[in-house]
Design an enzyme around this catalytic site. Structure first.
Site, PDB file in Angstrom:
ATOM      1  N   HIS A 126      -0.684 -29.141  13.584  1.00 22.04           N
ATOM      2  CA  HIS A 126      -1.961 -29.103  12.852  1.00 22.04           C
ATOM      3  C   HIS A 126      -2.369 -30.559  12.584  1.00 22.04           C
ATOM      4  O   HIS A 126      -1.504 -31.431  12.467  1.00 22.04           O
ATOM      5  CB  HIS A 126      -1.685 -28.373  11.534  1.00 22.04           C
ATOM      6  CG  HIS A 126      -2.880 -28.100  10.687  1.00 22.04           C
ATOM      7  ND1 HIS A 126      -3.423 -29.046   9.847  1.00 22.04           N
ATOM      8  CD2 HIS A 126      -3.621 -26.984  10.521  1.00 22.04           C
ATOM      9  CE1 HIS A 126      -4.449 -28.506   9.202  1.00 22.04           C
ATOM     10  NE2 HIS A 126      -4.587 -27.262   9.589  1.00 22.04           N
ATOM     11  N   ASP A 202       6.952 -28.962   8.535  1.00 21.55           N
ATOM     12  CA  ASP A 202       5.728 -28.374   8.008  1.00 21.55           C
ATOM     13  C   ASP A 202       5.940 -26.863   7.934  1.00 21.55           C
ATOM     14  O   ASP A 202       5.934 -26.175   8.953  1.00 21.55           O
ATOM     15  CB  ASP A 202       4.555 -28.737   8.935  1.00 21.55           C
ATOM     16  CG  ASP A 202       3.240 -28.108   8.479  1.00 21.55           C
ATOM     17  OD1 ASP A 202       3.239 -27.344   7.490  1.00 21.55           O
ATOM     18  OD2 ASP A 202       2.210 -28.385   9.133  1.00 21.55           O
ATOM     19  N   GLN A 205       3.095 -22.371   7.645  1.00 22.60           N
ATOM     20  CA  GLN A 205       2.941 -21.032   8.238  1.00 22.60           C
ATOM     21  C   GLN A 205       4.231 -20.221   8.214  1.00 22.60           C
ATOM     22  O   GLN A 205       4.293 -19.158   8.818  1.00 22.60           O
ATOM     23  CB  GLN A 205       2.450 -21.156   9.701  1.00 22.60           C
ATOM     24  CG  GLN A 205       1.074 -21.742   9.838  1.00 22.60           C
ATOM     25  CD  GLN A 205      -0.016 -20.846   9.248  1.00 22.60           C
ATOM     26  OE1 GLN A 205       0.192 -19.672   8.973  1.00 22.60           O
ATOM     27  NE2 GLN A 205      -1.199 -21.408   9.060  1.00 22.60           N
ATOM     28  N   LYS A 228      -1.518 -20.338   1.045  1.00 18.20           N
ATOM     29  CA  LYS A 228      -1.062 -19.575   2.220  1.00 18.20           C
ATOM     30  C   LYS A 228       0.159 -18.737   1.871  1.00 18.20           C
ATOM     31  O   LYS A 228       0.789 -18.131   2.734  1.00 18.20           O
ATOM     32  CB  LYS A 228      -0.702 -20.533   3.365  1.00 18.20           C
ATOM     33  CG  LYS A 228      -1.910 -21.249   3.974  1.00 18.20           C
ATOM     34  CD  LYS A 228      -1.440 -22.092   5.142  1.00 18.20           C
ATOM     35  CE  LYS A 228      -2.424 -23.175   5.492  1.00 18.20           C
ATOM     36  NZ  LYS A 228      -3.565 -22.697   6.272  1.00 18.20           N
ATOM     37  N   CYS A 366      -7.863 -26.590  13.531  1.00 18.08           N
ATOM     38  CA  CYS A 366      -7.372 -27.919  13.129  1.00 18.08           C
ATOM     39  C   CYS A 366      -6.247 -28.388  14.035  1.00 18.08           C
ATOM     40  O   CYS A 366      -5.281 -29.019  13.582  1.00 18.08           O
ATOM     41  CB  CYS A 366      -6.911 -27.938  11.674  1.00 18.08           C
ATOM     42  SG  CYS A 366      -8.211 -27.579  10.511  1.00 18.08           S
TER      43      CYS A 366
HETATM   44  N1  PMP Z   1       0.000 -27.230   8.661  1.00 14.17           N
HETATM   45  C1  PMP Z   1      -0.242 -26.027   9.196  1.00 14.17           C
HETATM   46  C2  PMP Z   1       0.655 -25.531  10.285  1.00 14.17           C
HETATM   47  C3  PMP Z   1      -1.326 -25.283   8.755  1.00 14.17           C
HETATM   48  O1  PMP Z   1      -1.568 -24.097   9.305  1.00 14.17           O
HETATM   49  C4  PMP Z   1      -2.140 -25.795   7.730  1.00 14.17           C
HETATM   50  C5  PMP Z   1      -3.345 -25.020   7.221  1.00 14.17           C
HETATM   51  N2  PMP Z   1      -4.134 -24.445   8.235  1.00 14.17           N
HETATM   52  C6  PMP Z   1      -1.830 -27.042   7.187  1.00 14.17           C
HETATM   53  C7  PMP Z   1      -0.749 -27.726   7.670  1.00 14.17           C
HETATM   54  C8  PMP Z   1      -2.649 -27.666   6.097  1.00 14.17           C
HETATM   55  O2  PMP Z   1      -2.612 -26.919   4.939  1.00 14.17           O
HETATM   56  P1  PMP Z   1      -3.607 -27.285   3.738  1.00 14.17           P
HETATM   57  O3  PMP Z   1      -4.984 -27.312   4.338  1.00 14.17           O
HETATM   58  O4  PMP Z   1      -3.422 -26.163   2.779  1.00 14.17           O
HETATM   59  O5  PMP Z   1      -3.176 -28.592   3.200  1.00 14.17           O
END
Ligand code: PMP
Length: 408
Positions: A126, A202, A205, A228, A366
């Site tokens: 991401h 990270d 997910q 999430k 993203c």
């Molecule tokens: N890493 C991953 C794998 C994600 O899916 C996301 C959110 N789509 C993020 C980081 C970022 O999370 P946040 O926007 O809540 O900071």
């Protein structure tokens, strides 16, 4: 999937039962839990109860009410530490979310990088786990190496081995938000640590979909986002192994993160407080603790089993749709499925589904470099949570059959 369990979990999500058209038995279908989960009533209650009864800022001020706020905040930290399997609550920093946590880590190790150090991420990251590292690479001159994927959308272990062995920093996602791939992070972290790398996982997910134990993963840092994992927005967790956290430089400065300040000098507070500059998000932390309690009451194994059965069901049903192409076919998949329909633009498909009350994400999630590498502009992505059931999948598949019919 156990229909009884998901029905019980659904009952606790007011947003699922709230619609402009109350006559429709199920007016909308929510398949976007990877973007954000819907909020269970006990989490909403915890937030409301906090605002209704608590006053006083945490971590500063000695009056009774401020002390009570501090207790609630620190108790939420202990809940989060137990949930992630941390050895000590001091290893948990409250952040604004995964993005914030990753920026704190990337910014905090900048001064420790030396010429010749390399940073390694994967091709499925991401932007939150890509851009901070790219900025760090540019600022320090450290090369940024990208672990390649195989044709299924899995990390290629053989290609990864030499890159991991020589790295100074390795930052990988546990589960891809686009492909659904579950990475063997414990194994990859172990490979990286052999070469002395600092490891960052990270978990955005993963934490709401399977039991996570940061000590079993063996990583130095782990991040996730409250919104999430059935919790509030505006809060997240950064786990740091004590030694790693103590070696990290605090890049955000302000109140609450120091023990003494003169015009020329500052003594930082102990971990984790030195990473929490400014008034802390007490209500959000209390809400997140309630979300953790909600997941624990459901049971992480039960949640995982439910979502795995649902994912298998969805993959099977999707295979009956003419012209449907899966984006990524990982052998170990979490509750995320990306796909496209031959002859139909992904955004047009998204509109078609939206008009039928089916909420899913269309775009590049993203993760522009990944989606571009796959030769696509966008994918449609269905993602599941505790409250998702077969009926949701059936509605999606029915709408996809209609779209396939029309695009022929
Ligand atoms: N890493 C991953 C794998 C994600 O899916 C996301 C959110 N789509 C993020 C980081 C970022 O999370 P946040 O926007 O809540 O900071």
């Amino acid at each position: 999937p156990d229909a009884g369990l998901s029905a019980r979990w659904r009952q606790e999500i007011p947003a699922l039962h709230h619609d402009e058209r109350p006559d429709a038995p199920r007016a909308w279908v929510y398949l976007d839990s990877a973007a954000t989960t819907l909020t269970p009533q006990p989490v909403i209650d915890a937030l409301a109860e906090f605002y209704a009864t608590e006053t006083g800022s945490a971590g500063r001020g000695g009056h009774q009410r401020a002390r009570r706020s501090t207790e609630r905040f620190e108790s939420a930290r202990a809940t989060a530490a137990t949930f992630l399997g941390a050895a000590d609550p001091a290893e948990i920093v409250f952040t604004r979310g995964a993005t914030h946590g990753l920026n704190l880590v990337a910014g905090g190790i900048k001064s420790a990088l030396k010429p010749g150090d390399t940073i390694v991420i994967s091709a499925m990251e991401h932007h939150a786990n890509l851009l901070p590292w790219r900025a760090l690479a540019e600022a320090t001159g450290a090369p940024l190496n990208i672990l390649p994927l195989n044709e299924r959308g899995e990390l290629d272990r053989e290609a990864a081995a030499p890159l991991l062995a020589g790295a100074r920093v390795v930052a990988l996602t546990q589960v891809s938000n686009v492909l659904g791939t579950v990475n063997p992070v414990a194994e990859l972290v172990a490979m990286a640590r052999q070469g002395g790398a600092l490891t960052v996982v990270d978990g955005s997910q993963s934490v709401a979909h399977r039991a996570v134990d940061v000590q079993a993963l063996g990583c130095d840092f782990f991040v996730c986002s409250g919104h999430k994992m059935y919790g509030p927005t505006g809060v997240g967790l950064l786990y740091g192994r004590r030694a790693a956290l103590e070696a990290l430089e605090p890049v955000e400065l302000g109140g609450g993160m120091m023990t003494s300040v003169t015009e020329t000098d500052v003594v930082f507070a102990e971990i984790p407080h030195r990473f929490e500059a400014g008034t802390p998000p007490v209500a959000q932390a209390v809400g997140l603790a309630a979300a953790i309690a909600w997941m624990q009451a459901a049971g992480m194994e039960a949640l995982q089993r439910h979502e795995q059965a649902l994912t298998a069901y969805a993959l099977n049903e999707l295979s009956t749709v003419k012209g449907l192409e899966l984006v990524g076919t990982p052998r170990e998949r979490s509750a995320v499925i990306s796909f496209g329909l031959q002859g139909l633009d992904a955004y047009a498909l998204g509109d078609h589904l939206d008009r039928r009350g089916i909420a899913l994400r269309v775009g590049s999630h993203c993760a522009h470099p990944l989606v571009r590498r796959l030769g696509l502009r966008a994918t449609a992505r269905a993602s599941f949570g505790a409250y998702t059931d077969r009926h949701d999948i059936d509605r999606l598949v029915e709408a996809l059959h209609q779209a396939a019919e029309r695009s022929r």
